[in-house]
Write a protein that holds these residues in place. Structure first.
Motif, mmCIF file in Angstrom:
data_model
loop_
_atom_site.group_PDB
_atom_site.id
_atom_site.type_symbol
_atom_site.label_atom_id
_atom_site.label_comp_id
_atom_site.label_asym_id
_atom_site.label_seq_id
_atom_site.Cartn_x
_atom_site.Cartn_y
_atom_site.Cartn_z
ATOM 1 N N SER A 117 18.349 46.115 -8.309
ATOM 2 C CA SER A 117 17.223 45.810 -7.487
ATOM 3 C C SER A 117 17.475 44.476 -6.679
ATOM 4 N N TYR A 118 17.027 44.179 -5.709
ATOM 5 C CA TYR A 118 17.127 42.921 -4.951
ATOM 6 C C TYR A 118 16.908 41.640 -5.895
ATOM 7 N N ALA A 119 16.031 41.760 -6.936
ATOM 8 C CA ALA A 119 15.902 40.464 -7.850
ATOM 9 C C ALA A 119 17.140 40.265 -8.457
ATOM 10 N N ASP A 120 17.729 41.525 -8.925
ATOM 11 C CA ASP A 120 18.978 41.263 -9.941
ATOM 12 C C ASP A 120 20.134 40.965 -8.870
ATOM 13 N N LEU A 121 20.131 41.388 -7.731
ATOM 14 C CA LEU A 121 21.334 41.430 -6.838
ATOM 15 C C LEU A 121 21.396 39.729 -6.160
ATOM 16 N N ALA A 122 19.962 39.291 -6.292
ATOM 17 C CA ALA A 122 19.961 37.744 -5.843
ATOM 18 C C ALA A 122 20.853 36.969 -6.834
ATOM 19 N N LYS A 123 20.904 37.474 -7.903
ATOM 20 C CA LYS A 123 21.521 36.685 -8.959
ATOM 21 C C LYS A 123 23.133 36.669 -8.881
ATOM 22 N N SER A 124 23.738 37.497 -8.104
ATOM 23 C CA SER A 124 25.123 37.378 -7.378
ATOM 24 C C SER A 124 25.310 36.698 -6.182
ATOM 25 N N ALA A 125 24.112 36.206 -5.391
ATOM 26 C CA ALA A 125 24.313 35.578 -4.345
ATOM 27 C C ALA A 125 25.090 34.187 -4.674
ATOM 28 N N PRO A 126 25.598 33.900 -3.542
ATOM 29 C CA PRO A 126 26.093 32.399 -3.445
ATOM 30 C C PRO A 126 24.948 31.384 -3.740
ATOM 31 N N LYS A 127 25.281 30.452 -4.516
ATOM 32 C CA LYS A 127 24.512 29.445 -4.812
ATOM 33 C C LYS A 127 23.812 28.657 -3.681
ATOM 34 N N GLY A 128 22.469 28.643 -3.533
ATOM 35 C CA GLY A 128 21.722 28.180 -2.649
ATOM 36 C C GLY A 128 21.042 29.452 -1.601
ATOM 37 N N ALA A 129 21.772 30.519 -1.812
ATOM 38 C CA ALA A 129 21.347 31.603 -0.841
ATOM 39 C C ALA A 129 20.563 32.463 -1.794
ATOM 40 N N SER A 130 19.862 33.678 -1.178
ATOM 41 C CA SER A 130 19.154 34.624 -1.485
ATOM 42 C C SER A 130 19.582 36.167 -0.890
ATOM 43 N N VAL A 131 19.438 37.096 -1.712
ATOM 44 C CA VAL A 131 19.575 38.294 -0.964
ATOM 45 C C VAL A 131 18.429 39.351 -1.062
ATOM 46 N N GLY A 132 18.227 39.829 -0.049
ATOM 47 C CA GLY A 132 16.878 40.621 0.003
ATOM 48 C C GLY A 132 16.816 41.660 1.157
ATOM 49 N N TYR A 133 15.751 42.485 1.265
ATOM 50 C CA TYR A 133 15.617 43.418 2.077
ATOM 51 C C TYR A 133 15.734 43.258 3.574
ATOM 52 N N ALA A 134 16.677 43.806 4.440
ATOM 53 C CA ALA A 134 16.712 43.525 5.703
ATOM 54 C C ALA A 134 15.959 44.146 6.726
ATOM 55 N N GLY A 135 14.844 45.171 6.407
ATOM 56 C CA GLY A 135 14.093 45.878 7.281
ATOM 57 C C GLY A 135 14.443 47.212 7.550
ATOM 58 N N ALA A 136 13.657 47.876 7.819
ATOM 59 C CA ALA A 136 14.170 49.488 7.784
ATOM 60 C C ALA A 136 15.299 49.746 8.866
ATOM 61 N N ASP A 137 15.188 49.164 9.869
ATOM 62 C CA ASP A 137 16.467 49.535 10.801
ATOM 63 C C ASP A 137 17.904 49.122 10.296
ATOM 64 N N ARG A 138 17.794 47.846 9.748
ATOM 65 C CA ARG A 138 19.065 47.318 9.168
ATOM 66 C C ARG A 138 19.565 48.111 7.980
ATOM 67 N N ALA A 139 18.305 48.297 7.061
ATOM 68 C CA ALA A 139 18.706 49.034 5.716
ATOM 69 C C ALA A 139 19.240 50.512 6.177
ATOM 70 N N ALA A 140 18.643 50.908 7.093
ATOM 71 C CA ALA A 140 19.248 52.367 7.560
ATOM 72 C C ALA A 140 21.115 52.488 7.851
ATOM 73 N N LYS A 141 21.423 51.166 8.318
ATOM 74 C CA LYS A 141 22.714 50.871 8.314
ATOM 75 C C LYS A 141 23.503 50.291 7.108
#
Length: 249
Positions: A117-141
């Motif tokens: 999940s993005y919530a779990d993936l965010a735990k691997s992100a660089p300190k001070g950053a977050s990871v999330g959904y990029a929108g339908a168009d970018r997610a398709a890539k």
């Protein structure tokens, strides 16, 4: 007529006994397979095993099982010492043949899947950053969005900044769209496609060193072969398939 009735009763009784014995054998076999998988592959928890098809006993006699499904509550992935939960780990095995000692088996077809999940993936992100959904168009890539305050991201990466540079970066944010790929069946690779131009020369390379990172998935059974990752609205979905998959005893 009486004899026929007795015969029918006997058929029903013995049929019921056979079904009960068959189901008991399945239950016992599922436990044995789960324990064998956990011990042979060093898993931290025992997987759930479901053997499909009826009757089971005739499949055993024929040294072949129609369908075996394996699922794990979850395993861990690690990135720079951070642990991330990988959930919904599953393997679907079809046409499983085994030898007389039950020590070796081969699935003619196998399909595996897992999810972060993005919530779990965010735990691997660089300190001070977050990871999330990029929108339908970018997610398709196959892309995810990584963002954060620039000064916090650099500081989290251990990059020293003079007070004048920090003042210059105050309020600046950085957003990168990273393409996600899967390498070797157990390593998630995030690579930023482009980075915005930053106000201090030389920072782009340093930021890229921070936002580009790998996530190693630990503890996957060898039966689960993952070779594809897609970005969805809820997180990263992994899948894979194979033929003639050998199952270690």
């Amino acid at each position: 007529m009486r004899a026929l009735r007795i015969l029918l009763i006997l058929v029903v009784v013995f049929g019921g006994l056979f079904v009960a014995a068959d189901r008991a054998a399945v239950y016992f076999a599922e436990g044995q397979v789960a324990d064998r998988i956990r011990s042979s592959q060093g898993l931290s928890s025992e997987p759930q095993v479901s053997i499909k098809g009826f009757p089971f006993l005739t499949q055993v006699v024929g040294s072949s099982l129609d369908e075996v499904d394996i699922s794990l509550g979850g395993v861990n992935a690690t990135a720079d010492g951070h642990q991330v939960a990988v959930t919904e780990v599953r393997a679907e095995l079809r046409d499983v043949t085994f030898d007389s000692s039950f020590s070796q088996a081969t699935a003619s077809r196998a399909a595996g899947s897992a999810r972060i999940s993005y919530a779990d993936l965010a735990k691997s992100a660089p300190k001070g950053a977050s990871v999330g959904y990029a929108g339908a168009d970018r997610a398709a890539k196959g892309q995810v969005k990584l963002s954060g305050r620039l000064a916090d991201v650099l500081e989290g990466a251990g990059i020293d900044m003079p007070s004048t540079v920090r003042a210059l970066l105050d309020g600046q944010t950085v957003t990168a769209y990273s393409t996600v790929s899967l390498e070797g069946g157990d390593t998630v690779r995030l690579r930023a496609e482009t980075l915005p131009e930053l106000p201090v020369p030389g920072l782009n390379d340093q930021v890229r060193d921070v936002v580009d990172y790998d996530l190693k998935i630990d503890g996957l059974p060898s039966t689960i072969k993952l070779d594809k990752v897609t970005a969805s609205e809820s997180g990263l979905q992994f899948s894979g398939s194979g033929t003639d998959v050998s199952l270690a005893g």
